[in-house]
Design a protein around this motif. Sequence first.
Motif, PDB file in Angstrom:
ATOM      1  N   GLY A 397       0.832  -1.270  -0.037  1.00 25.33           N
ATOM      2  CA  GLY A 397       0.109  -0.057  -0.013  1.00 25.33           C
ATOM      3  C   GLY A 397       0.894   1.381   0.044  1.00 25.33           C
ATOM      4  O   GLY A 397       2.114   1.108   0.193  1.00 25.33           O
ATOM      5  N   PRO A 398       0.333   2.354  -0.442  1.00 27.79           N
ATOM      6  CA  PRO A 398       1.114   3.700  -0.381  1.00 27.79           C
ATOM      7  C   PRO A 398       1.572   4.105   0.953  1.00 27.79           C
ATOM      8  O   PRO A 398       1.031   3.572   1.923  1.00 27.79           O
ATOM      9  CB  PRO A 398       0.162   4.688  -0.895  1.00 27.79           C
ATOM     10  N   SER A 399       2.679   4.858   1.185  1.00 21.29           N
ATOM     11  CA  SER A 399       2.848   5.530   2.504  1.00 21.29           C
ATOM     12  C   SER A 399       1.834   6.024   3.021  1.00 21.29           C
ATOM     13  O   SER A 399       1.105   7.045   2.430  1.00 21.29           O
ATOM     14  CB  SER A 399       4.125   6.487   2.295  1.00 21.29           C
ATOM     15  N   GLY A 400       1.606   5.700   4.362  1.00 21.66           N
ATOM     16  CA  GLY A 400       0.704   6.442   5.190  1.00 21.66           C
ATOM     17  C   GLY A 400      -0.844   5.704   5.315  1.00 21.66           C
ATOM     18  O   GLY A 400      -1.542   5.945   5.758  1.00 21.66           O
ATOM     19  N   SER A 401      -0.783   4.446   4.402  1.00 23.14           N
ATOM     20  CA  SER A 401      -1.963   3.622   4.468  1.00 23.14           C
ATOM     21  C   SER A 401      -1.997   2.719   5.699  1.00 23.14           C
ATOM     22  O   SER A 401      -3.202   2.180   5.926  1.00 23.14           O
ATOM     23  CB  SER A 401      -1.926   2.619   3.382  1.00 23.14           C
ATOM     24  N   GLY A 402      -1.098   2.708   6.562  1.00 24.78           N
ATOM     25  CA  GLY A 402      -1.128   2.106   7.816  1.00 24.78           C
ATOM     26  C   GLY A 402      -0.546   0.762   7.773  1.00 24.78           C
ATOM     27  O   GLY A 402      -0.941  -0.267   8.771  1.00 24.78           O
ATOM     28  N   LYS A 403       0.270   0.442   7.041  1.00 21.63           N
ATOM     29  CA  LYS A 403       1.247  -1.038   7.001  1.00 21.63           C
ATOM     30  C   LYS A 403       1.878  -1.098   8.243  1.00 21.63           C
ATOM     31  O   LYS A 403       1.615  -2.150   9.330  1.00 21.63           O
ATOM     32  CB  LYS A 403       2.276  -1.124   5.892  1.00 21.63           C
ATOM     33  N   SER A 404       2.702  -0.139   8.900  1.00 23.27           N
ATOM     34  CA  SER A 404       3.521  -0.430   9.971  1.00 23.27           C
ATOM     35  C   SER A 404       2.609  -0.214  11.223  1.00 23.27           C
ATOM     36  O   SER A 404       2.945  -0.839  11.943  1.00 23.27           O
ATOM     37  CB  SER A 404       4.428   0.952   9.856  1.00 23.27           C
ATOM     38  N   THR A 405       1.410   0.442  11.082  1.00 19.53           N
ATOM     39  CA  THR A 405       0.534   0.393  12.478  1.00 19.53           C
ATOM     40  C   THR A 405      -0.166  -0.798  12.550  1.00 19.53           C
ATOM     41  O   THR A 405      -0.444  -1.315  13.532  1.00 19.53           O
ATOM     42  CB  THR A 405      -0.517   1.762  12.081  1.00 19.53           C
ATOM     43  N   LEU A 406      -0.392  -1.324  11.288  1.00 25.14           N
ATOM     44  CA  LEU A 406      -1.045  -2.844  11.446  1.00 25.14           C
ATOM     45  C   LEU A 406      -0.098  -3.654  11.904  1.00 25.14           C
ATOM     46  O   LEU A 406      -0.569  -4.543  12.803  1.00 25.14           O
ATOM     47  CB  LEU A 406      -1.574  -3.302  10.133  1.00 25.14           C
ATOM     48  N   LEU A 407       1.074  -3.781  11.662  1.00 25.44           N
ATOM     49  CA  LEU A 407       2.144  -4.822  12.146  1.00 25.44           C
ATOM     50  C   LEU A 407       2.338  -4.531  13.678  1.00 25.44           C
ATOM     51  O   LEU A 407       2.409  -5.395  14.484  1.00 25.44           O
ATOM     52  CB  LEU A 407       3.408  -4.672  11.396  1.00 25.44           C
ATOM     53  N   GLU A 408       2.340  -3.207  13.965  1.00 23.09           N
ATOM     54  CA  GLU A 408       2.522  -3.196  15.489  1.00 23.09           C
ATOM     55  C   GLU A 408       1.146  -3.530  16.361  1.00 23.09           C
ATOM     56  O   GLU A 408       1.338  -4.107  17.439  1.00 23.09           O
ATOM     57  CB  GLU A 408       2.825  -1.319  15.747  1.00 23.09           C
ATOM     58  N   ALA A 409       0.164  -3.356  15.651  1.00 24.06           N
ATOM     59  CA  ALA A 409      -0.943  -3.947  16.527  1.00 24.06           C
ATOM     60  C   ALA A 409      -1.159  -5.424  16.342  1.00 24.06           C
ATOM     61  O   ALA A 409      -1.364  -5.831  17.711  1.00 24.06           O
ATOM     62  CB  ALA A 409      -2.270  -3.442  15.652  1.00 24.06           C
ATOM     63  N   LEU A 410      -0.428  -6.070  15.305  1.00 28.51           N
ATOM     64  CA  LEU A 410      -0.585  -7.574  15.665  1.00 28.51           C
ATOM     65  C   LEU A 410       0.569  -8.008  16.408  1.00 28.51           C
ATOM     66  O   LEU A 410       0.285  -9.056  17.085  1.00 28.51           O
ATOM     67  CB  LEU A 410      -0.119  -7.860  14.050  1.00 28.51           C
ATOM     68  N   ALA A 411       1.527  -7.054  16.446  1.00 32.45           N
ATOM     69  CA  ALA A 411       2.581  -7.426  17.443  1.00 32.45           C
ATOM     70  C   ALA A 411       2.284  -7.181  18.755  1.00 32.45           C
ATOM     71  O   ALA A 411       2.929  -7.544  20.121  1.00 32.45           O
ATOM     72  CB  ALA A 411       3.847  -6.715  17.221  1.00 32.45           C
TER      73      ALA A 411
END
Length: 572
Positions: A397-411
């Motif tokens: 997904g584009p930058s700012g779409s929440g990829k890192s945020t989703l990974l942090e939530a899963l962690a």
Amino acid sequence: MSEVPHSNAAQQQRRQQQQWLATLASGARTQQRLAALAVCASGALLIVQAGAIAWLIQSIVVEQLNWVQVIRGFWVLAVVLLLRSLLGGLAQTAAGKVADTAKLALREQVYRRLMARGPLWLRRQRSGELGELLLSHGDAIEGYYAGFQPVRVEVVVVPLLIAAAVAYVDWVVALIFIFTAPLVPFFMMLVGWGAEAAGRAQLGELARMSGHFADRIKGLGLLRLYGRGEAELEGVAAAADGVRERTMKVLRIAFLSSTVLEFFASVSVAMVALYLGLSYLGLMSLHAVVPTLGTGMFCLLLAPEFYAPLRRLAAHYHDRANALAAAAEVERLLADDQDATAATTVAAPLVAPEPAQLHAPLVSVQAATLRPQGAAHDVVRGFSLEIGDGQRLALVGPSGSGKSTLLEALAGWLPPREGRIVVRDGVRIGYAGQRPYLFHGSIADNLRLADPAVSAVRLQAVAEVAQVMRFAQHLPLGLDTVIGERGFGLSGGEARRIGLARLLLLEPDLFLLDEPTAFLDPQTEADLLQALAAHTRGRTVLMATHSEVAMRWADQVIELQASVQQAQGGNA
């Protein structure tokens, strides 16, 4: 009427803090008893010492005995002085061990509670201020155990022994001791309240200055780049001035406490001297027989020693105030265990394990809404996803779409604002972010954080898989090369590969990888993906990426759009 409950609450809080301080030294009860016994025994020998000196003066000056007749008095005095010296050393050694035990217990408790708060809470704190909990606050309680506690026992036992001994030879002097002694602790108590408040403010100011200074040290390069060095230097100076003012206030109160005690102790000793002097001059007669010179010297020698434990208590009273202030600061910064338990209870439904079921997904994301730490709006809304065993997923997904945020939530670093993240029972999740934290030390030391007992062969193999050896073999000492804090001396891609190797050593069931192939040349990226596929065979990998090569490597692509966050699966 409202002041009474407030006062009771303050007293109850102080009692709780004292109980907490007592539990810190619970592992050194024997040393505590030994220190108290040595102090009391030394005080009892002080009476014998005064008696020996008084007998020698009476025998030599009044009775005109020769040296041979009084030699036994000198021997007694020498033995007593030697024993008191040994007991004093024993008391200091034992009290020092108690202080070391308490400091270690404090740091262990603080560390465990910091770890229990979790990464989400820790990311909101200032590392310098938390560091003070393990450093200056530990030093603040040292004087409490090494100084205040032994003196507290001494001030209860020794004056009573002295008063009893003096009462045996002259009841008037004993009455002077008994009636003047309560004045000292009364005024010390009044001064002590102010000392505790001032000590708490001083420790708080010191923690804030340390946090401010540590944060500026970490960002020193950036501050210099933007020309903010002089301005920040002024801020550090202002913080130091705040600590100086608080410290001087504590010292003023300490000097006031000592002055009050010295005043009353001096007046009391002067009263004893005045009574004896008037008795010898025949101006006062409270006894049928005038006290002998030896009796008077015995009382005068013990008069200052009667108040000496109170003097020492006053000298160490600010140690008690500092210890209570440290306890209050620990409670303020970490909150109590009930708050921590409550926070855990609230967060538990957000990431909840379920009993293992046949064909149940590894992780299930159910209509989750996520917002990054400190952000003003949600980046992921109503997102749902099921992750099964052995899958290789690419999150794009584009930058700012929440990829890192989703990974942090899963962690488990970020609880969903809405929806749920359900993890199958017994599943271990590992996360390698874009900016892995690397400690000052060798590359091998940073890898061993995941497995301190790892063999050199396995360490080398994992470093090969993560392509760490591709750059480490060119370093002076290979994996034993020392790097700076936060990976200083390495590129961003090299730091990420070390973080990935560390995660591979952990061997979780679900690998969460955030841009692991960023900044890599095509050949290194291809080698990394090939080695990663072999090493994680049978396990699940969810990789956030912008790389077309990584997308083709994955079995399934999950796409996040900046406007509509919805899982879209499809074979690459």
